[in-house]
Design a protein around this motif. Structure first.
Motif, PDB file in Angstrom:
ATOM      1  N   MET A   1      14.207  -3.193  -2.917  1.00 11.47           N
ATOM      2  CA  MET A   1      13.601  -1.880  -2.976  1.00 11.47           C
ATOM      3  C   MET A   1      14.649  -0.844  -2.606  1.00 11.47           C
ATOM      4  O   MET A   1      15.382  -1.011  -1.649  1.00 11.47           O
ATOM      5  CB  MET A   1      12.417  -1.803  -2.008  1.00 11.47           C
ATOM      6  N   GLU A   2      14.678   0.209  -3.354  1.00 14.20           N
ATOM      7  CA  GLU A   2      15.574   1.314  -3.052  1.00 14.20           C
ATOM      8  C   GLU A   2      15.127   1.970  -1.746  1.00 14.20           C
ATOM      9  O   GLU A   2      13.937   2.096  -1.497  1.00 14.20           O
ATOM     10  CB  GLU A   2      15.533   2.355  -4.186  1.00 14.20           C
ATOM     11  N   PRO A   3      16.054   2.412  -0.915  1.00 18.99           N
ATOM     12  CA  PRO A   3      15.661   3.003   0.363  1.00 18.99           C
ATOM     13  C   PRO A   3      14.801   4.253   0.196  1.00 18.99           C
ATOM     14  O   PRO A   3      14.031   4.597   1.057  1.00 18.99           O
ATOM     15  CB  PRO A   3      16.978   3.332   1.056  1.00 18.99           C
ATOM     16  N   PHE A   4      14.919   4.933  -0.925  1.00 21.48           N
ATOM     17  CA  PHE A   4      14.164   6.170  -1.125  1.00 21.48           C
ATOM     18  C   PHE A   4      12.814   5.932  -1.799  1.00 21.48           C
ATOM     19  O   PHE A   4      12.048   6.868  -1.966  1.00 21.48           O
ATOM     20  CB  PHE A   4      14.984   7.165  -1.953  1.00 21.48           C
ATOM     21  N   GLU A   5      12.511   4.685  -2.156  1.00 18.50           N
ATOM     22  CA  GLU A   5      11.248   4.415  -2.839  1.00 18.50           C
ATOM     23  C   GLU A   5      10.082   4.502  -1.864  1.00 18.50           C
ATOM     24  O   GLU A   5      10.109   3.935  -0.784  1.00 18.50           O
ATOM     25  CB  GLU A   5      11.260   3.036  -3.497  1.00 18.50           C
ATOM     26  N   THR A   6       9.062   5.207  -2.278  1.00 19.80           N
ATOM     27  CA  THR A   6       7.891   5.421  -1.434  1.00 19.80           C
ATOM     28  C   THR A   6       6.835   4.350  -1.692  1.00 19.80           C
ATOM     29  O   THR A   6       6.899   3.612  -2.685  1.00 19.80           O
ATOM     30  CB  THR A   6       7.273   6.789  -1.734  1.00 19.80           C
ATOM     31  N   GLU A   7       5.826   4.327  -0.815  1.00 14.53           N
ATOM     32  CA  GLU A   7       4.684   3.448  -1.026  1.00 14.53           C
ATOM     33  C   GLU A   7       3.994   3.790  -2.345  1.00 14.53           C
ATOM     34  O   GLU A   7       3.546   2.900  -3.068  1.00 14.53           O
ATOM     35  CB  GLU A   7       3.700   3.581   0.143  1.00 14.53           C
ATOM     36  N   GLU A   8       3.939   5.082  -2.642  1.00 16.26           N
ATOM     37  CA  GLU A   8       3.301   5.523  -3.882  1.00 16.26           C
ATOM     38  C   GLU A   8       4.102   5.040  -5.098  1.00 16.26           C
ATOM     39  O   GLU A   8       3.528   4.640  -6.111  1.00 16.26           O
ATOM     40  CB  GLU A   8       3.154   7.052  -3.903  1.00 16.26           C
ATOM     41  N   GLY A   9       5.433   5.037  -4.978  1.00 12.02           N
ATOM     42  CA  GLY A   9       6.272   4.513  -6.050  1.00 12.02           C
ATOM     43  C   GLY A   9       6.064   3.016  -6.241  1.00 12.02           C
ATOM     44  O   GLY A   9       6.011   2.516  -7.378  1.00 12.02           O
ATOM     45  N   LEU A  10       5.951   2.299  -5.146  1.00 12.62           N
ATOM     46  CA  LEU A  10       5.671   0.865  -5.220  1.00 12.62           C
ATOM     47  C   LEU A  10       4.321   0.614  -5.880  1.00 12.62           C
ATOM     48  O   LEU A  10       4.175  -0.295  -6.708  1.00 12.62           O
ATOM     49  CB  LEU A  10       5.688   0.241  -3.815  1.00 12.62           C
ATOM     50  N   MET A  11       3.325   1.431  -5.521  1.00 18.43           N
ATOM     51  CA  MET A  11       1.989   1.262  -6.100  1.00 18.43           C
ATOM     52  C   MET A  11       2.038   1.523  -7.601  1.00 18.43           C
ATOM     53  O   MET A  11       1.405   0.793  -8.374  1.00 18.43           O
ATOM     54  CB  MET A  11       0.990   2.195  -5.411  1.00 18.43           C
ATOM     55  N   LEU A  12       2.762   2.515  -8.015  1.00 14.91           N
ATOM     56  CA  LEU A  12       2.893   2.811  -9.447  1.00 14.91           C
ATOM     57  C   LEU A  12       3.539   1.628 -10.167  1.00 14.91           C
ATOM     58  O   LEU A  12       3.061   1.206 -11.229  1.00 14.91           O
ATOM     59  CB  LEU A  12       3.718   4.085  -9.661  1.00 14.91           C
ATOM     60  N   ARG A  13       4.586   1.078  -9.585  1.00 14.10           N
ATOM     61  CA  ARG A  13       5.221  -0.098 -10.188  1.00 14.10           C
ATOM     62  C   ARG A  13       4.253  -1.273 -10.240  1.00 14.10           C
ATOM     63  O   ARG A  13       4.205  -2.006 -11.226  1.00 14.10           O
ATOM     64  CB  ARG A  13       6.479  -0.487  -9.400  1.00 14.10           C
ATOM     65  N   PHE A  14       3.451  -1.444  -9.178  1.00 19.15           N
ATOM     66  CA  PHE A  14       2.460  -2.523  -9.161  1.00 19.15           C
ATOM     67  C   PHE A  14       1.408  -2.299 -10.242  1.00 19.15           C
ATOM     68  O   PHE A  14       1.021  -3.233 -10.940  1.00 19.15           O
ATOM     69  CB  PHE A  14       1.814  -2.627  -7.776  1.00 19.15           C
ATOM     70  N   GLN A  15       0.957  -1.072 -10.402  1.00 22.76           N
ATOM     71  CA  GLN A  15      -0.024  -0.766 -11.440  1.00 22.76           C
ATOM     72  C   GLN A  15       0.531  -1.080 -12.832  1.00 22.76           C
ATOM     73  O   GLN A  15      -0.224  -1.376 -13.745  1.00 22.76           O
ATOM     74  CB  GLN A  15      -0.449   0.713 -11.377  1.00 22.76           C
ATOM     75  N   GLN A  16       1.843  -1.027 -12.967  1.00 24.87           N
ATOM     76  CA  GLN A  16       2.492  -1.330 -14.243  1.00 24.87           C
ATOM     77  C   GLN A  16       2.830  -2.814 -14.380  1.00 24.87           C
ATOM     78  O   GLN A  16       3.475  -3.211 -15.342  1.00 24.87           O
ATOM     79  CB  GLN A  16       3.755  -0.476 -14.394  1.00 24.87           C
ATOM     80  N   GLY A  17       2.417  -3.625 -13.413  1.00 30.05           N
ATOM     81  CA  GLY A  17       2.585  -5.066 -13.537  1.00 30.05           C
ATOM     82  C   GLY A  17       3.680  -5.693 -12.703  1.00 30.05           C
ATOM     83  O   GLY A  17       3.947  -6.889 -12.835  1.00 30.05           O
ATOM     84  N   ASP A  18       4.315  -4.952 -11.826  1.00 32.47           N
ATOM     85  CA  ASP A  18       5.395  -5.477 -10.995  1.00 32.47           C
ATOM     86  C   ASP A  18       4.822  -6.137  -9.743  1.00 32.47           C
ATOM     87  O   ASP A  18       4.445  -5.465  -8.786  1.00 32.47           O
ATOM     88  CB  ASP A  18       6.344  -4.330 -10.623  1.00 32.47           C
ATOM     89  N   LYS A  69      -4.915  11.846  -5.250  1.00 36.23           N
ATOM     90  CA  LYS A  69      -6.031  11.883  -4.300  1.00 36.23           C
ATOM     91  C   LYS A  69      -5.617  11.455  -2.889  1.00 36.23           C
ATOM     92  O   LYS A  69      -6.426  11.517  -1.978  1.00 36.23           O
ATOM     93  CB  LYS A  69      -7.173  10.987  -4.780  1.00 36.23           C
ATOM     94  N   GLY A  70      -4.388  11.000  -2.718  1.00 32.58           N
ATOM     95  CA  GLY A  70      -3.950  10.617  -1.381  1.00 32.58           C
ATOM     96  C   GLY A  70      -2.926   9.508  -1.402  1.00 32.58           C
ATOM     97  O   GLY A  70      -2.606   8.941  -2.445  1.00 32.58           O
ATOM     98  N   ARG A  71      -2.428   9.207  -0.221  1.00 36.07           N
ATOM     99  CA  ARG A  71      -1.403   8.181  -0.077  1.00 36.07           C
ATOM    100  C   ARG A  71      -1.990   6.785  -0.214  1.00 36.07           C
ATOM    101  O   ARG A  71      -3.164   6.557   0.035  1.00 36.07           O
ATOM    102  CB  ARG A  71      -0.739   8.332   1.286  1.00 36.07           C
ATOM    103  N   VAL A  72      -1.140   5.840  -0.569  1.00 34.85           N
ATOM    104  CA  VAL A  72      -1.550   4.438  -0.692  1.00 34.85           C
ATOM    105  C   VAL A  72      -2.062   3.929   0.649  1.00 34.85           C
ATOM    106  O   VAL A  72      -3.089   3.241   0.716  1.00 34.85           O
ATOM    107  CB  VAL A  72      -0.377   3.547  -1.180  1.00 34.85           C
ATOM    108  N   LYS A  73      -1.374   4.267   1.723  1.00 34.56           N
ATOM    109  CA  LYS A  73      -1.781   3.820   3.045  1.00 34.56           C
ATOM    110  C   LYS A  73      -3.204   4.299   3.350  1.00 34.56           C
ATOM    111  O   LYS A  73      -4.030   3.527   3.841  1.00 34.56           O
ATOM    112  CB  LYS A  73      -0.801   4.338   4.097  1.00 34.56           C
ATOM    113  N   SER A  74      -3.503   5.541   3.057  1.00 36.70           N
ATOM    114  CA  SER A  74      -4.850   6.079   3.300  1.00 36.70           C
ATOM    115  C   SER A  74      -5.882   5.353   2.446  1.00 36.70           C
ATOM    116  O   SER A  74      -6.981   5.037   2.918  1.00 36.70           O
ATOM    117  CB  SER A  74      -4.892   7.575   2.979  1.00 36.70           C
TER     118      SER A  74
END
Length: 185
Positions: A1-18, A69-74
């Protein structure tokens, strides 16, 4: 994971099948979710189970997450909180209806009581027994039980109602109120 990648970025990648992005989200968020659930419930095992359930729900409903609508953590904390409240409410209902079957938070029934309960459950029809075991021992909501058993929700409610009524007769429990199971947990 890139140090600048956010939880929201990870969630987007997961939604795309990662799948690796989901694994990383799990590593990042399981601790805060567990801490929140444990501080609320003071039940270590329940909190660990709810963390797993919340991540399973996140995985199943990954497309429902909307970053605007909000952060992944929320979002995950909200899932965990709802699961916990539902589970605690079901436990309270079971304790009030069948106090001798109270979960581990209560003193464990004596070996004689456990044998009596086991024998009473065996006297129920297989259909009623399956519904009662899934509802009580596995703490599942009625909709999930219907899905597992491939039966309509109304049938689950009916089997719970009649099964509890039958248990009342078998165990001669005076205050068993089966109406609350028809309200849909």
């Amino acid at each position: 994971m890139e140090p600048f990648e956010t939880e929201e970025g990870l969630m987007l990648r997961f939604q795309q099948g990662d799948g690796a992005a989901f694994d990383r989200l799990y590593v990042l968020l399981k601790g805060p979710l567990y801490t929140f659930l444990y501080r609320f419930s003071h039940d270590e095992q329940l909190s660990m189970d709810l963390v797993q359930d919340a991540f399973l729900m996140l995985e199943r409903n990954k497309q429902s997450y909307q970053p605007e609508k909000g952060r992944v953590k929320s979002y995950l904390l909200q899932i965990g909180y709802r699961l916990m409240i539902n589970k605690l409410n079901r436990r309270r209902k079971w304790r009030s209806l069948l106090p001798f079957l109270a979960p581990a938070a209560e003193p464990a029934p004596s070996p004689e009581d456990r044998l009596t309960i086991r024998e009473a459950l065996l006297q129920l029809s297989e259909e009623q027994r399956a519904v009662i075991l899934l509802a009580y021992y596995h703490d599942l909501p009625q909709k999930e039980i219907a899905d597992i058993l491939s039966i309509p929700l109304g049938t689950v409610k009916s089997r719970l109602h009649h099964g509890l009524k039958q248990l009342k007769l078998i165990l001669e429990v005076e205050d068993l109120d089966t109406r609350s199971f028809s309200e849909g947990t």
